[in-house]
Scaffold this motif. Structure first.
Motif, short mmCIF file in Angstrom:
data_model
loop_
_atom_site.label_atom_id
_atom_site.label_comp_id
_atom_site.label_asym_id
_atom_site.label_seq_id
_atom_site.Cartn_x
_atom_site.Cartn_y
_atom_site.Cartn_z
N SER A 111 33.26 6.81 31.71
CA SER A 111 34.08 7.54 30.74
C SER A 111 35.56 7.27 30.99
N LYS A 112 36.38 7.60 30.01
CA LYS A 112 37.82 7.45 30.15
C LYS A 112 38.33 8.36 31.26
N TYR A 113 37.70 9.52 31.43
CA TYR A 113 38.13 10.44 32.48
C TYR A 113 37.87 9.85 33.86
N SER A 114 36.74 9.20 34.04
CA SER A 114 36.35 8.75 35.38
C SER A 114 37.23 7.62 35.91
N VAL A 115 37.57 6.66 35.06
CA VAL A 115 38.37 5.53 35.54
C VAL A 115 39.78 6.01 35.88
N ARG A 116 40.28 5.60 37.03
CA ARG A 116 41.61 6.02 37.45
C ARG A 116 42.67 5.33 36.60
N ALA A 117 43.79 6.02 36.43
CA ALA A 117 44.87 5.49 35.57
C ALA A 117 45.35 4.13 36.06
N ILE A 118 45.33 3.91 37.37
CA ILE A 118 45.78 2.62 37.91
C ILE A 118 44.89 1.50 37.41
N ALA A 119 43.59 1.66 37.59
CA ALA A 119 42.66 0.62 37.16
C ALA A 119 42.71 0.45 35.64
N TRP A 120 42.89 1.54 34.94
CA TRP A 120 42.98 1.53 33.47
C TRP A 120 44.12 0.62 33.01
N VAL A 121 45.32 0.86 33.54
CA VAL A 121 46.48 0.09 33.13
C VAL A 121 46.41 -1.34 33.65
N PHE A 122 45.97 -1.50 34.89
CA PHE A 122 45.86 -2.82 35.52
C PHE A 122 44.95 -3.73 34.69
N ALA A 123 43.80 -3.21 34.29
CA ALA A 123 42.82 -4.03 33.57
C ALA A 123 43.33 -4.43 32.19
N TRP A 124 43.95 -3.50 31.47
CA TRP A 124 44.48 -3.85 30.15
C TRP A 124 45.59 -4.88 30.26
N ALA A 125 46.41 -4.76 31.30
CA ALA A 125 47.51 -5.72 31.48
C ALA A 125 46.96 -7.11 31.77
N GLN A 126 45.90 -7.18 32.57
CA GLN A 126 45.32 -8.50 32.90
C GLN A 126 44.87 -9.24 31.65
N SER A 127 44.30 -8.51 30.71
CA SER A 127 43.79 -9.14 29.49
C SER A 127 44.84 -9.19 28.39
N ARG A 128 46.10 -8.95 28.77
CA ARG A 128 47.25 -9.06 27.88
C ARG A 128 47.18 -8.10 26.69
N GLN A 129 46.53 -6.97 26.95
CA GLN A 129 46.45 -5.91 25.95
C GLN A 129 47.11 -4.68 26.56
N THR A 130 48.42 -4.70 26.70
CA THR A 130 49.12 -3.62 27.40
C THR A 130 49.26 -2.39 26.51
N ASN B 112 61.42 0.35 26.40
CA ASN B 112 60.25 0.10 27.26
C ASN B 112 59.07 -0.42 26.44
N ALA B 113 58.91 0.12 25.22
CA ALA B 113 57.84 -0.38 24.34
C ALA B 113 58.05 -1.86 24.03
N GLN B 114 59.29 -2.26 23.80
CA GLN B 114 59.58 -3.67 23.53
C GLN B 114 59.17 -4.55 24.71
N MET B 115 59.45 -4.07 25.92
CA MET B 115 59.08 -4.83 27.10
C MET B 115 57.56 -5.00 27.18
N ALA B 116 56.84 -3.90 26.94
CA ALA B 116 55.37 -3.95 27.02
C ALA B 116 54.79 -4.79 25.89
N LEU B 117 55.34 -4.67 24.69
CA LEU B 117 54.87 -5.49 23.56
C LEU B 117 55.09 -6.97 23.84
N SER B 118 56.18 -7.31 24.51
CA SER B 118 56.47 -8.70 24.82
C SER B 118 55.48 -9.27 25.84
N LYS B 119 54.86 -8.39 26.61
CA LYS B 119 53.88 -8.85 27.60
C LYS B 119 52.47 -8.90 27.01
N SER B 120 52.31 -8.40 25.80
CA SER B 120 51.01 -8.47 25.12
C SER B 120 50.89 -9.79 24.38
N ASP B 121 49.67 -10.24 24.19
CA ASP B 121 49.41 -11.44 23.41
C ASP B 121 48.04 -11.27 22.74
#
Length: 934
Positions: free
Chosen positions: A757-776, A817-826
């Motif tokens: 569930s979304k509750y179970s996964v820790r926020a660190i792993a949540w953000v880390f995983a989305w960033a890896q797949s360029r979906q920040t 900050n949103a611009q920075m994150a959007l620039s890291k998305s692809d």
């Protein structure tokens, strides 16, 4: 930031060319012959693909990757990873050179320096008297945590520091001829050594590893950086306000460091009571070793002879007291320095400090029974000895000597004490409730959990006051409760052993009621940390409620007012002499309700907390639980502090420094000075309300943001909670499960195993995983749809948002900050990951929703910023991200392919697959390229 026209990256491009050339030479001589060629080929193919998104171009790139065996892929990924590390060094060292050039040109220094800030203060009418008032309240407190987002091994961090030093020397124009050739050879050797150092950990990190990783930065950079920060502040003070005014201003200890490493047990079963004791003892050892080193340096310097100087009577009395204390030991120590009074004194001080270090080492080894009357047993006595030496030096005309290394050491004692960092202890509220229930049942036969909130508070207030604690039977308590009580025993013991300031606060996560705070105080009272004796209250512990989720933030008023309404709590708070501290969690609130709801909820919460503080007459400090990425409250510290609500900072700020943030800020001493300075000056600017009236937020602005936050939260929850297949997409289209095998932390990535569930996964792993797949998307999802819905063809509303962007620091910081994150998305790369879903339709549908919101976000953010491209106002960052992207792209394609290969490798356990090691390397490399993980 300078406008685009003024941005000149000539020096940076030259530095990158040099380091890239060095890397190429290393690859050709040390790697497989094809590696360098494959790296260039992949980089070129991805660059072409970005210009021409045709299926043919994509297939060319995939064909190159599909032909690579696992061992070759390992080397290619490592080459990309090393390139990013060198790029980071080029950027960091070039920025350092730019700041030095600014200093050489004028004393105004860089934007955000002490000189720049004090000059602005003076120009705005801040008098020396007002500045003293502000400084008296100033406390900048970064708190190191072990949250697992640092993917680099300590060995690699040390090697990168060496490369930075060598490269930085090459930027000096006076390094020429033979000396330049020698420097180039050294740099080449260090890069070659990095190539032969494995960046992936072979074993999982334990808590002790995490403690040592946090301590690593102090002798490396932070001790000297701290001394330099104070020295720079004093120099700027003299330059701006003049010698006479500066002499009247007392510079207090405005910088302290905190830690959670070894104290944070929430969700981490590996942190035990003895771990907390070990963390503090290792900290105590680290600072004692530094004091010994600096005493040695001073002993070498202060070679004054009797007859050529006349020490003060206070100094001579202090020296005689030491000789009496040490007895016969003094005779051997002083034999060579009887004619040199300061060396004499410092030699005896060194002996006493060495005895302290011996005691600490014995306690670390498990023997806590030893004591030594000769050893320094409190920081006050050591600090007094140093001040006596300084005053004596000043008395015979040697202030210039007294105010260099000796004053640095005095400053360090004021910052670090004997504890180095103030340790926070953290635990989840439910553990305390169960412990209290068992104790009350055993001692008084009370069914605590059956009571309502008012009755619980009544029982807690009465039982805290019972002298000597409750008479419970330990045999009736569970192992979990005994462990919870042992934590408080350790806290009491460590205060006696190391000093009263070794702990900062006891943080309660999941604080839902006032009783959760009172429960901690009852448990503390069982170990002499709080209570009442002879009608007088005493309290040696501060408790910080932590509000994390969107729902938690909405309950701050009832919890805090309910708590401060308790006479017993108010009495204990007054007895402690501490400010009330309230911690706000950025990570979970963002994961819970999205970036807009989180950012606005936190902003409103700060206003609410300070309003309650004012109405109750209780001084309060906010503790910001920020992560490294935008999705976890990250971003530049200076701007983040300035974006806080008006008149809420008030000289005090405490915030977490997590994972890779420690490396990027503190691995190099020169950068550490810059980062600490920028944070402190941000705090000073945000605290002007202490001495000058500030404009409050406009009511209409608050109403606009409240509406935007509701719209954004609705959009985010629709995706993450009400879209079928979304969580399947998360687990299948990102490397979240593989991140857990990186061995980067002792804390599990999920609260409950097998719970997806979304509750179970820790926020660190949540953000880390989305960033890896360029979906920040945690950093921007919901912004586009909320802005679109809010404006909805209404030009007046668009004009309103544009005005907010220009005039309101909070809104500007949010969209920047949103611009920075959007620039890291692809989204094209994200599409490659979406194809990993076991159900292709789910992958296509979820990716389509994320991509559509991405386009809305870009369009609307640019519309409001009145810009034609992202980060137009920050050309330096924009150029950095472009440079990285050409090398990030191939890594993402590799990672997506490796995830697919791992899924198909059904003959092996995934951890045994030949594809696992190269996959883990891609995670490290992408983290280095994006410059943040979780």
């Amino acid at each position: 930031m300078s406008p685009t026209a003024d941005y000149d990256d000539k020096a940076l491009r030259s530095a990158i060319r040099l380091l890239k050339l060095m890397l190429g030479k290393v690859l050709k001589s040390q790697a497989s012959p094809e590696v360098a060629a494959i790296v260039e080929q992949l980089q070129h193919q991805f660059t072409v693909l970005q210009r021409d998104h045709s299926p043919g171009r994509r297939q060319q790139l995939l064909n190159t990757l599909q032909g690579l065996p696992a061992d070759m892929m390992n080397e290619v990924i490592r080459a990309f990873s090393l390139y990013f590390s060198l790029l980071n060094i080029a950027e960091e060292s070039t920025q350092l050179q730019q700041r030095r050039h600014q200093i050489e040109k004028n004393k105004h220094y860089w934007r955000g320096s002490f000189h720049d800030t004090l000059l602005a203060f003076k120009d705005s009418g801040v008098t020396p008297v007002q500045l003293q008032v502000l400084l008296n309240d100033l406390n900048y407190l970064p708190v190191m945590t072990a949250h697992p987002t640092e993917a680099k091994r300590r060995t690699v961090r040390g090697a990168l520091r060496n490369v930075f030093i060598s490269h930085e020397k090459l930027l000096h124009s006076d390094v020429k001829g033979y000396f330049r050739e020698e420097a180039l050879e050294r740099l080449h050797g260090q890069i070659q050594l990095l190539w032969k150092t494995d960046e992936v950990r072979a074993r999982s990190m334990g808590v002790v590893d995490e403690i040592e990783a946090g301590l690593f930065y102090f002798p490396l950079s932070l001790f000297e950086a701290t001394a330099q920060v104070y020295r720079n502040f004093h120099r700027a003070l003299v330059d701006v306000y003049g010698n006479e005014a500066a002499a009247r201003i007392k510079i207090p200890g405005f910088l302290n460091f905190g830690s959670w490493i070894g104290g944070d047990r929430d969700g981490n079963p590996n942190v035990k009571p003895h771990t907390t004791a070990l963390a503090l003892r290792l900290q105590a050892r680290t600072i004692a070793q530094e004091y010994l080193r600096r005493l040695d340096n001073l002993r070498e310097q202060l070679a004054y002879s009797h007859g050529l100087c006349e020490p003060t009577a206070a100094f001579l009395q202090s020296l005689e007291r030491d000789r009496e204390l040490l007895g016969e030991s003094a005779i051997a120590i002083e034999r060579t320095c009887m004619q040199e009074p300061y060396r004499h004194k410092l030699s005896l001080m060194k002996f006493r400090m060495h005895k302290r270090l011996e005691l600490i080492d014995q306690r670390i080894a498990g023997d806590s029974s030893q004591t030594d009357a000769v050893a320094y047993n409190n920081i006050q006595s050591f600090h007094t000895d140093l001040c006596v030496i300084r005053e004596s030096l000043i008395s015979h005309g040697d202030r210039a000597i007294a105010d260099r290394d000796l004053l640095d050491l005095i400053r360090l004692t004021e910052v670090f004490g004997f504890h180095l960092m103030q340790l926070d202890v953290r635990q989840e509220s439910g553990r305390h409730s169960l412990a209290v229930a068992e104790i009350l049942a055993s001692a008084l036969g009370i069914d605590y959990l059956a009571l309502d909130e008012d009755k619980r508070l009544e029982v807690l207030s009465e039982t805290i006051a019972i002298a000597g604690g409750l008479g419970y039977a330990a045999s009736h308590l569970s192992a979990a409760t005994l462990e919870t009580l042992e934590v408080f025993q350790v806290m009491a013991q460590m205060r006696r052993e190391i000093g009263n300031d070794c702990f900062s606060r006891y943080v309660i996560s999941m604080t839902h009621s006032a009783s959760h705070v009172m429960e901690v105080l009852l448990l503390a009272a069982q170990n002499g940390l709080a209570g009442r004796i002879g009608g007088q209250w005493y309290c040696h512990i501060g408790v910080s409620p932590l509000f994390e989720t969107i729902d938690d933030l909405n309950h701050i008023d009832s919890v805090l007012r309910g708590l401060l309404a308790q006479p017993v709590y108010r009495a204990l708070l007054n007895a402690s002499g501490m400010r009330q501290e309230v911690m706000l969690g950025y990570s979970d609130s963002c994961k819970d309700g999205g970036i807009l709801a989180s950012a606005w909820g936190l902003y409103s919460a700060q206003q609410q907390v300070m309003a309650i503080s004012d109405s109750e007459g209780v001084p309060c400090r906010l503790f910001h639980g920020r992560g490294g990425t935008i999705g976890r409250g990250g971003g530049p510290t200076h701007e983040a502090i300035l974006a806080q609500p008006p008149a809420t900072v008030r000289g005090q700020i405490k915030f977490t420094e997590q994972g890779e943030v420690l490396f990027y800020r503190y691995n190099n001493m020169e950068t550490a000075i810059y980062e600490l300075t920028m944070g402190i000056t941000g705090l000073m600017k945000a605290s002007l309300s202490v001495v000058q009236p500030v404009e409050p937020d406009r009511t209409e602005n608050l109403a606009v943001m409240s509406e935007l936050a509701q719209l954004g939260e609705r959009s985010y929850r629709q995706l993450t909670e009400h879209t079928p297949g979304f969580l399947d997409y998360f687990y299948e289209a990102t490397p979240v499960q593989e991140i857990g095998q990186l061995n980067i932390g002792s804390r599990p990535s999920h609260r409950k195993k097998q719970d997806r569930s979304k509750y179970s996964v820790r926020a660190i792993a949540w953000v880390f995983a989305w960033a890896q797949s360029r979906q920040t998307f945690p950093a921007w999802y919901g912004i586009g749809s909320s802005l679109e819905h809010y404006c909805a063809g209404n030009p007046e509303r668009l004009r309103t948002l544009r005005e907010l962007y220009k005039d309101w620091p909070f809104f500007r910081n949010l969209l920047s900050n949103a611009q920075m994150a959007l620039s890291k998305s692809d989204m094209s790369i994200a599409e490659e990951y979406s194809a990993l879903c076991s159900d292709p339709e789910v992958g296509k549908r979820i990716h389509g929703l994320i991509a559509a919101e991405y386009r809305r976000c870009v369009d609307w953010v640019l519309e409001i910023a009145e810009s034609d491209r992202l980060l137009a106002e920050n050309p330096q960052l924009a150029a950095s991200l472009r440079r990285r992207n050409d090398y990030l792209g191939p890594l993402n394609y590799m990672q997506a392919g490796l995830l697919r290969a791992l899924n198909q490798d059904s003959d092996n356990e995934s951890s045994q697959s030949i594809w696992m090691k190269p996959l883990l390397r891609t995670i490290n490399a992408i983290a280095a390229g994006m410059r943040n993980t979780g």
